[in-house]
Design a protein around this motif. Sequence first.
Motif, PDB file in Angstrom:
ATOM      1  N   ASN A   5      -6.337  35.937  18.929  1.00 56.38           N
ATOM      2  CA  ASN A   5      -6.193  34.994  19.055  1.00 56.38           C
ATOM      3  C   ASN A   5      -6.865  34.113  17.900  1.00 56.38           C
ATOM      4  O   ASN A   5      -7.578  33.188  17.915  1.00 56.38           O
ATOM      5  CB  ASN A   5      -6.048  33.703  20.373  1.00 56.38           C
ATOM      6  CG  ASN A   5      -5.550  32.572  19.916  1.00 56.38           C
ATOM      7  OD1 ASN A   5      -5.317  31.900  18.798  1.00 56.38           O
ATOM      8  ND2 ASN A   5      -5.181  32.000  21.252  1.00 56.38           N
ATOM      9  N   LEU A   8      -6.952  30.268  15.983  1.00 51.93           N
ATOM     10  CA  LEU A   8      -7.804  29.182  16.595  1.00 51.93           C
ATOM     11  C   LEU A   8      -9.073  29.531  16.809  1.00 51.93           C
ATOM     12  O   LEU A   8      -9.864  28.892  16.532  1.00 51.93           O
ATOM     13  CB  LEU A   8      -7.025  28.934  18.093  1.00 51.93           C
ATOM     14  CG  LEU A   8      -7.497  27.468  18.333  1.00 51.93           C
ATOM     15  CD1 LEU A   8      -7.148  26.547  17.638  1.00 51.93           C
ATOM     16  CD2 LEU A   8      -6.797  27.280  20.023  1.00 51.93           C
ATOM     17  N   TYR A   9      -9.545  30.732  17.299  1.00 53.93           N
ATOM     18  CA  TYR A   9     -10.731  30.943  17.694  1.00 53.93           C
ATOM     19  C   TYR A   9     -11.474  31.847  16.875  1.00 53.93           C
ATOM     20  O   TYR A   9     -11.741  33.020  16.913  1.00 53.93           O
ATOM     21  CB  TYR A   9     -11.200  31.629  19.075  1.00 53.93           C
ATOM     22  CG  TYR A   9     -10.611  30.545  20.199  1.00 53.93           C
ATOM     23  CD1 TYR A   9     -11.556  29.785  20.638  1.00 53.93           C
ATOM     24  CD2 TYR A   9      -9.471  30.678  20.839  1.00 53.93           C
ATOM     25  CE1 TYR A   9     -11.171  28.692  21.671  1.00 53.93           C
ATOM     26  CE2 TYR A   9      -8.901  29.536  21.836  1.00 53.93           C
ATOM     27  CZ  TYR A   9      -9.987  28.828  22.199  1.00 53.93           C
ATOM     28  OH  TYR A   9      -9.374  27.989  23.216  1.00 53.93           O
ATOM     29  N   LEU A  14     -16.466  30.545  17.389  1.00 53.63           N
ATOM     30  CA  LEU A  14     -17.200  31.090  18.576  1.00 53.63           C
ATOM     31  C   LEU A  14     -18.846  31.161  18.421  1.00 53.63           C
ATOM     32  O   LEU A  14     -19.482  30.935  19.218  1.00 53.63           O
ATOM     33  CB  LEU A  14     -16.436  32.534  18.593  1.00 53.63           C
ATOM     34  CG  LEU A  14     -15.120  32.908  19.022  1.00 53.63           C
ATOM     35  CD1 LEU A  14     -14.768  34.032  18.938  1.00 53.63           C
ATOM     36  CD2 LEU A  14     -15.109  32.117  20.632  1.00 53.63           C
ATOM     37  N   ALA A  66     -14.861  24.942  23.552  1.00 54.21           N
ATOM     38  CA  ALA A  66     -15.328  25.572  22.230  1.00 54.21           C
ATOM     39  C   ALA A  66     -15.201  24.894  20.906  1.00 54.21           C
ATOM     40  O   ALA A  66     -15.804  24.715  20.038  1.00 54.21           O
ATOM     41  CB  ALA A  66     -14.892  27.027  22.048  1.00 54.21           C
ATOM     42  N   ILE A  67     -13.561  24.504  20.838  1.00 56.57           N
ATOM     43  CA  ILE A  67     -13.532  23.850  19.474  1.00 56.57           C
ATOM     44  C   ILE A  67     -14.021  22.385  19.340  1.00 56.57           C
ATOM     45  O   ILE A  67     -14.798  22.378  18.303  1.00 56.57           O
ATOM     46  CB  ILE A  67     -11.865  23.584  19.728  1.00 56.57           C
ATOM     47  CG1 ILE A  67     -11.029  24.751  19.945  1.00 56.57           C
ATOM     48  CG2 ILE A  67     -11.419  22.731  18.307  1.00 56.57           C
ATOM     49  CD1 ILE A  67     -10.900  25.860  18.801  1.00 56.57           C
TER      50      ILE A  67
ATOM     51  N   HIS B 362     -15.456  27.059  28.756  1.00 57.23           N
ATOM     52  CA  HIS B 362     -14.422  25.869  29.136  1.00 57.23           C
ATOM     53  C   HIS B 362     -13.061  26.060  29.435  1.00 57.23           C
ATOM     54  O   HIS B 362     -12.477  26.959  28.978  1.00 57.23           O
ATOM     55  CB  HIS B 362     -14.309  24.935  27.979  1.00 57.23           C
ATOM     56  CG  HIS B 362     -14.065  23.608  28.336  1.00 57.23           C
ATOM     57  ND1 HIS B 362     -12.699  23.133  28.502  1.00 57.23           N
ATOM     58  CD2 HIS B 362     -14.598  22.359  28.424  1.00 57.23           C
ATOM     59  CE1 HIS B 362     -12.735  21.762  28.621  1.00 57.23           C
ATOM     60  NE2 HIS B 362     -13.869  21.290  28.703  1.00 57.23           N
ATOM     61  N   ASP B 365     -10.269  26.403  26.938  1.00 53.89           N
ATOM     62  CA  ASP B 365     -10.469  27.517  26.110  1.00 53.89           C
ATOM     63  C   ASP B 365      -9.727  28.773  27.041  1.00 53.89           C
ATOM     64  O   ASP B 365      -9.055  29.483  26.433  1.00 53.89           O
ATOM     65  CB  ASP B 365     -11.979  27.936  25.805  1.00 53.89           C
ATOM     66  CG  ASP B 365     -12.111  26.979  24.761  1.00 53.89           C
ATOM     67  OD1 ASP B 365     -11.483  26.413  23.897  1.00 53.89           O
ATOM     68  OD2 ASP B 365     -13.530  26.661  24.811  1.00 53.89           O
ATOM     69  N   LEU B 369      -6.376  30.765  25.777  1.00 50.04           N
ATOM     70  CA  LEU B 369      -6.028  32.222  25.506  1.00 50.04           C
ATOM     71  C   LEU B 369      -5.459  33.054  26.275  1.00 50.04           C
ATOM     72  O   LEU B 369      -4.662  33.795  25.982  1.00 50.04           O
ATOM     73  CB  LEU B 369      -7.515  32.724  25.329  1.00 50.04           C
ATOM     74  CG  LEU B 369      -8.624  32.369  24.428  1.00 50.04           C
ATOM     75  CD1 LEU B 369      -9.999  32.422  24.635  1.00 50.04           C
ATOM     76  CD2 LEU B 369      -8.099  33.225  23.159  1.00 50.04           C
ATOM     77  N   GLU B 372      -1.889  33.049  25.240  1.00 48.10           N
ATOM     78  CA  GLU B 372      -1.788  34.213  24.368  1.00 48.10           C
ATOM     79  C   GLU B 372      -0.853  35.454  25.168  1.00 48.10           C
ATOM     80  O   GLU B 372      -0.178  36.044  24.244  1.00 48.10           O
ATOM     81  CB  GLU B 372      -2.847  34.617  23.535  1.00 48.10           C
ATOM     82  CG  GLU B 372      -3.527  33.566  22.602  1.00 48.10           C
ATOM     83  CD  GLU B 372      -2.324  33.192  21.527  1.00 48.10           C
ATOM     84  OE1 GLU B 372      -2.101  34.141  20.759  1.00 48.10           O
ATOM     85  OE2 GLU B 372      -1.996  32.240  21.394  1.00 48.10           O
ATOM     86  N   LEU B 423     -14.727  37.814  24.680  1.00 49.93           N
ATOM     87  CA  LEU B 423     -14.854  37.152  23.435  1.00 49.93           C
ATOM     88  C   LEU B 423     -15.762  36.011  23.375  1.00 49.93           C
ATOM     89  O   LEU B 423     -16.353  35.706  22.230  1.00 49.93           O
ATOM     90  CB  LEU B 423     -13.436  36.544  23.314  1.00 49.93           C
ATOM     91  CG  LEU B 423     -12.991  35.574  22.071  1.00 49.93           C
ATOM     92  CD1 LEU B 423     -12.994  36.862  20.695  1.00 49.93           C
ATOM     93  CD2 LEU B 423     -11.803  34.854  22.099  1.00 49.93           C
ATOM     94  N   PHE B 424     -16.097  35.406  24.290  1.00 53.03           N
ATOM     95  CA  PHE B 424     -17.132  34.416  24.578  1.00 53.03           C
ATOM     96  C   PHE B 424     -18.584  34.693  24.817  1.00 53.03           C
ATOM     97  O   PHE B 424     -19.536  34.040  24.797  1.00 53.03           O
ATOM     98  CB  PHE B 424     -16.637  33.106  25.345  1.00 53.03           C
ATOM     99  CG  PHE B 424     -15.800  32.354  24.951  1.00 53.03           C
ATOM    100  CD1 PHE B 424     -16.045  31.313  24.295  1.00 53.03           C
ATOM    101  CD2 PHE B 424     -14.303  32.576  25.095  1.00 53.03           C
ATOM    102  CE1 PHE B 424     -14.965  30.303  23.849  1.00 53.03           C
ATOM    103  CE2 PHE B 424     -13.506  31.583  24.470  1.00 53.03           C
ATOM    104  CZ  PHE B 424     -13.764  30.635  23.812  1.00 53.03           C
TER     105      PHE B 424
END
Lengths: 150, 425
Positions: A5, A8-9, A14, A66-67, B362, B365, B369, B372, B423-424
């Motif tokens: 993805n 967006l990310y 990040l 995050a955004i 969050h 988020d 994800l 997806e 990912l985070f």
Amino acid sequence: MITGNRALYEQVILEHNKTPRNFREIEDADRKVEGYNPLCGDHFTIFVKLDGDTIADISFSGKGCAISKASASLMTAMLKGKPKSEAETLFNRLHDLVTSNPDDPVDEKALGKLQVFSGVREYPVRIKCATLAWHALAAAFEGKEEVSTE
Amino acid sequence: MTLTQHGEETETAAQARPFTPPEVAAIRRDFPILQTLRAGKPLVYLDNAATSQKPLAVIDATTQYYESENANVHRGIHALSERATEVFEGAREDVRRFINAGRVSEIVFTRGTTESINLVAQSYGRQNVGPGDEVLLTTMEHHSNIVPWQMLCNERGAVLRVAPINEAGEVDMEAFRGLLSEKTKIVAVTHVSNALGTVNPIKEMVRLAHGVGAAALVDGAQAAPHMPVDVADLDCDFYALSAHKMFGPTGMGVLYGKEALLDAMPPYQGGGDMILSVTFEKTTYNKLPHKFEAGTPNIAGAAGLGAAVRYLENLDRRRIAAYERELLEHGAETLEQVPGLSFIGTAAEKAGVISFQLADVHPHDIGQLLNEENIAVRAGHHCAQPTMERFGVAATSRASFAFYNTKEEFDALADALGKVRELFA
């Protein structure tokens, strides 16, 4: 794939989410304003220290996705030491970007690092996340102490 | 799938057999939306507490109404109107049986749980709550079981009291008892929490409310899809539910009320159908339950709700509850393995909901994800901001399930959450 993805990310997002810049309070701030998105609970406070018309220092605190957090972080990094008018210019460019058609070309030069938010165009519900801190800063310059993006 | 209805009559919850994987596979074929793919990925629908999916039986019942039964109810001489009235009143009998109410006159059709609660607040509440009186809620209520009472208390000069919940998300019964007094006129409490999944000891809470002379309203929106509901056994005065959360159509709901209470209450809205006769000098109101159903009702919604009720009875709600207990156990065990994951709401008695936090990622988020992977969860405050505040969070991620969900879907969720965490990280 979750890791796919990227639209967006972006890595930059990040990274700024994980290690936000200027993530602190300014005790003797000339401007302090709260930005709140009641829909998702994102809540930031923006602090600004002015030197005439120059943004001598700018920082933020609070919580968000995050955004929204990456956007606040990038905003402070890009505006520190810049004239106040630069905030409006960049905000307009960011706003035009995230509300444009996903297939439209991106003016990478004008946007600089803000181009990482081009993925938001695919997800209209996240526009408020990308612009929350900028709305708050604009309100701060208008003398307001609180702004809600409902 | 077809199962005999006798099962529901004779088996106790403890004896009920959970569905087997082939049975669940058959059940899933009843739901057209569960057959759909997005970008080649099957739908993992874990947002059932927001709204449930609809079986063909429900879709067909609403379609059939519009295709061959459509007319207004309670007024026509012609055959179609009689048929529409049969469909509409037949659904009322289905609901009466579904919640074990004594009479169909106690079943009022509404737009949903929200309208059912507003009806009681505006009709019973305004008549029975005065200055200094109290309405008692719990911290875990949905906004729809908070705001109508706030409006009532503000108007009547009454006081809103709130029973706290503990760290597990259970009502502090000691405090609940302590807050009850002769001032308490209404106790309004959710059967199952939409944000935490907690199943409240409703029967005991109703008994305690009656002990001080208060009326007890139960918000049953999140209970009806998961377990047998018996208003006679609970002895509650009012029970509210929404069709769309129990596999029926949106815009359709139910208010159960004890006949003596409904009889004494003034109408909620005025209009056609709720009257016997009208002159400019005086209007005579209709008998129950029509007194509370002004205007042409949601007839297609009733047809769909009736079909949903019969579908659930056919599956046997005891078996649904038994299977969902297995799902909850498996879901909790699987998600617990995800690094950084913590649960919000760990009550001993839970149904249908697993709310969680994933390290400091969050919820929005996480939801984005998971989308997806075509996994649908809810991220946010779940219309229960006081509950979120109790746990010191602005939002949670919530996986809420139904009997058509599978253990494999929880495995897929846990797997995806592991990737989100990476990912985070």
